[in-house]
Design an enzyme around this catalytic site. Structure first.
Site, mmCIF file in Angstrom:
data_model
loop_
_atom_site.group_PDB
_atom_site.id
_atom_site.type_symbol
_atom_site.label_atom_id
_atom_site.label_comp_id
_atom_site.label_asym_id
_atom_site.label_seq_id
_atom_site.Cartn_x
_atom_site.Cartn_y
_atom_site.Cartn_z
ATOM 1 N N LYS A 163 0.763 -1.250 0.049
ATOM 2 C CA LYS A 163 -0.014 -0.046 0.174
ATOM 3 C C LYS A 163 0.905 1.377 0.084
ATOM 4 O O LYS A 163 2.025 1.349 0.556
ATOM 5 C CB LYS A 163 -0.847 0.103 1.203
ATOM 6 C CG LYS A 163 -2.147 0.741 1.050
ATOM 7 C CD LYS A 163 -3.107 0.279 0.098
ATOM 8 C CE LYS A 163 -4.478 0.991 -0.063
ATOM 9 N NZ LYS A 163 -5.442 0.108 -0.949
ATOM 10 N N TYR A 299 -25.055 -2.092 -10.296
ATOM 11 C CA TYR A 299 -25.130 -3.587 -10.527
ATOM 12 C C TYR A 299 -26.422 -4.116 -9.694
ATOM 13 O O TYR A 299 -27.193 -5.127 -10.105
ATOM 14 C CB TYR A 299 -23.975 -4.302 -10.425
ATOM 15 C CG TYR A 299 -22.783 -4.338 -11.239
ATOM 16 C CD1 TYR A 299 -23.028 -4.546 -12.733
ATOM 17 C CD2 TYR A 299 -21.479 -3.587 -11.179
ATOM 18 C CE1 TYR A 299 -22.032 -4.434 -13.668
ATOM 19 C CE2 TYR A 299 -20.737 -3.601 -12.190
ATOM 20 C CZ TYR A 299 -21.048 -3.773 -13.380
ATOM 21 O OH TYR A 299 -20.032 -3.601 -14.285
#
Length: 535
Positions: A163, A299
């Site tokens: 990260k 969706y």
């Protein structure tokens, strides 16, 4: 002098005893300390991740010991090996903290602070997003790197976790200044071995997108990677023209949909939470209408669910009949806010605690805590964001038989499609390009063969006309079709494995522990099989 020497020996003795206890306890050394902090009011994100690790580790350890029963290794050595491997998984392998100057457009010089953490290199390259936020800190970056390792393992993506974060509010800087920051950060990462197609591959995250990834790829290609044929694979989430992949932008939201649908369609899990199987007709409240929230809503809407509420940083809207995500997207693009949207009513009500079937926290960390967990009415919570639920809240939700689809599975669609993009860059060819023409000709010959057979049997002309669906598929799968199919398969397979682990250990609705057990078992097996030649 003598007394100082004795004191020093006593200190060293106590230190060595403490270290010995930690070595003997392995991953268990900090269990109670972590639990105490993690179940507090506002635990550090790294402690949250360690808490979930500690909760899952006993199950994983038992499974790993069982798997090694057939080996000739003495039982004590097996136990020490597995405990040691799990213990080694807790800290980050490498953390880079750096600062560099930026000359702003007005001539002012400011110092920029950034971090990159690599949690594990059990599989390479490392993979993880890069965010721009004024709340970035080293602890958060390390925790998110750990989470990425587990996320990759759950969805069978062969990467270690990483990260990056730069401590800025991107809204305070011009485009030119942001480009300078991104390119300088890229050079610093590459110089220090924290960037490269086979080393460490960043991706977009909070405050970054295709533009920043394009700058990073171009900078790497023209500096450290100038002779590297695969230089564009140094980052993912790029624009299509820079080697990106169709379907990457919507991938995380699509993954949230697939992961939720898999469990909502399961009669046993729906019986546990008191809902009827199927997404159609389910009411949903969404927190966050950024990239992840928008595509999640779209969706869910297509599957027949109703988005009845949307929570954003500057306002909340509600419509019991349902909100059209596409219309809301158009409104936000035009007005810069969801406020004033004609298809819903603004409200001051805390919709996080609103009446609904499914809650979709897709914004930020630690929004459901011990203080409000008992007020959450949704029977299913799908973590589109990283760490939106604290451990104390998680325990309350489990006790209340509310199903949490955990972040390390739920929002893994982004890294899954990033993996597909990375493979595309290494192969130097887009998916489907080599087979489009062949597939079209094969399907055309198939139709002609059917027509010839009918005509020879019944005499006369008998035209065979393909259906619209077959005709559109005659040319073979497009890159987007392949990406969507691959993502759907990945989420279904991973969801099935999580169910198996949950059933095996009788975890009920505690899918998070099941997902962590699955991840820790996979990673540990990989490390054990690779061996310890260099230790």
């Amino acid at each position: 002098m003598f007394s100082k020497g004795v004191a020093l020996k006593q200190v060293l003795k106590r230190t060595s005893l403490t270290q010995a206890r930690c070595l003997a306890d392995g991953w268990r050394a900090d269990v109670e300390d972590v639990k105490k902090v993690a179940l507090g009011d506002n635990p550090p994100f790294s402690t949250i991740v360690d808490y979930y690790f500690n909760k899952a580790a006993p199950y994983a350890e038992g499974a790993l010991i069982e798997q090694t029963l057939k080996t000739r290794m003495p039982q004590k050595i097996k136990n020490r090996l597995i405990s040691g491997v799990l213990s080694d998984l807790k800290p980050c392998n490498s953390v880079l903290s750096l600062s560099f100057p930026l000359r702003r457009d007005n001539g002012e010089i400011v110092t920029i602070h950034g971090y990159r953490a690599q949690h594990s290199q059990h599989r390479t390259p490392c993979k993880g997003g890069m965010r721009f936020s004024d709340e970035v800190e080293e602890d958060e970056v390390k925790a998110l790197a750990k989470l990425m390792t587990y996320k990759c393992a759950v969805c069978d993506v062969p990467f270690g976790g990483a990260k990056a974060g730069i401590k800025i509010d991107p809204r305070d800087f011009s485009d030119m200044e942001l480009e300078k920051i991104t390119r300088r950060f890229t050079v610093e990462l590459a110089k220090k071995g924290f960037l490269g197609p086979g080393i460490d591959v960043p991706a977009p995250d909070m405050g970054t997108g295709e533009r920043e990834m394009s700058w990073m790829a171009d900078t790497y290609k023209n500096t450290i990677g100038v002779t590297d044929l695969n230089s564009h694979a140094c980052v993912t989430g790029k624009p299509i023209v820079m080697g990106g992949i169709h379907g990457r932008t919507s991938a995380t939201g699509r993954g949230v949909y697939h992961s939720t649908n898999i469990f909502v369609e399961d009669p046993e899990y729906m019986e546990m939470v008191g809902l009827v199987p199927g997404l159609s007709g389910k009411t949903c409240i969404l927190q966050g209408f950024g990239n992840v929230g928008l595509h999640t809503a779209r969706y869910f809407h297509r599957a027949g669910a109703k988005i009845i509420g949307v929570i954003e940083w500057d306002g909340t809207i509600y419509n019991a009949s349902g909100i059209d995500p596409k219309a809301l997207e158009d409104w936000k693009l035009e007005n810069g806010t969801i406020r004033g949207f004609p298809g819903a009513t603004e409200t001051d009500e805390n919709l996080l605690e609103g009446e609904c079937d499914i809650l979709l926290p897709c914004a930020k960390e630690k929004v459901i805590t011990e203080a409000n967990a008992h007020k959450i009415k949704a029977r299913v919570i799908a973590e589109g964001a990283n760490g939106p639920i604290t451990p104390a809240a998680d325990e309350i939700l489990i006790a209340n038989k509310q199903l949490v689809i955990p972040d390390i599975y739920c929002n893994s669609g982004g890294v899954t499609v990033s993996y597909f993009e990375w493979l595309k860059n290494l192969n130097h060819v887009s998916y489907g390009r080599l087979t489009f023409k062949y597939d079209f000709e094969s399907n055309k010959h198939l139709l002609q063969s059917v027509q010839s057979s009918l005509e020879s049997r019944f005499s006369g002309k008998i035209p065979v006309t393909p259906t619209p669906e077959f005709e559109s598929a005659m040319g073979g799968a497009s890159e987007k079709d392949i990406v969507h199919s691959g993502l759907s398969y990945t989420m279904e397979r991973s969801g099935k494995k999580i169910k198996e682990v949950a059933l095996q250990h009788d975890l009920g609705v505690d899918l998070r522990t099941a997902a962590f057990v699955l991840a820790l078992t996979k990673i540990s097996n990989n490390i054990i099989m690779a061996g310890f030649t260099f230790t």
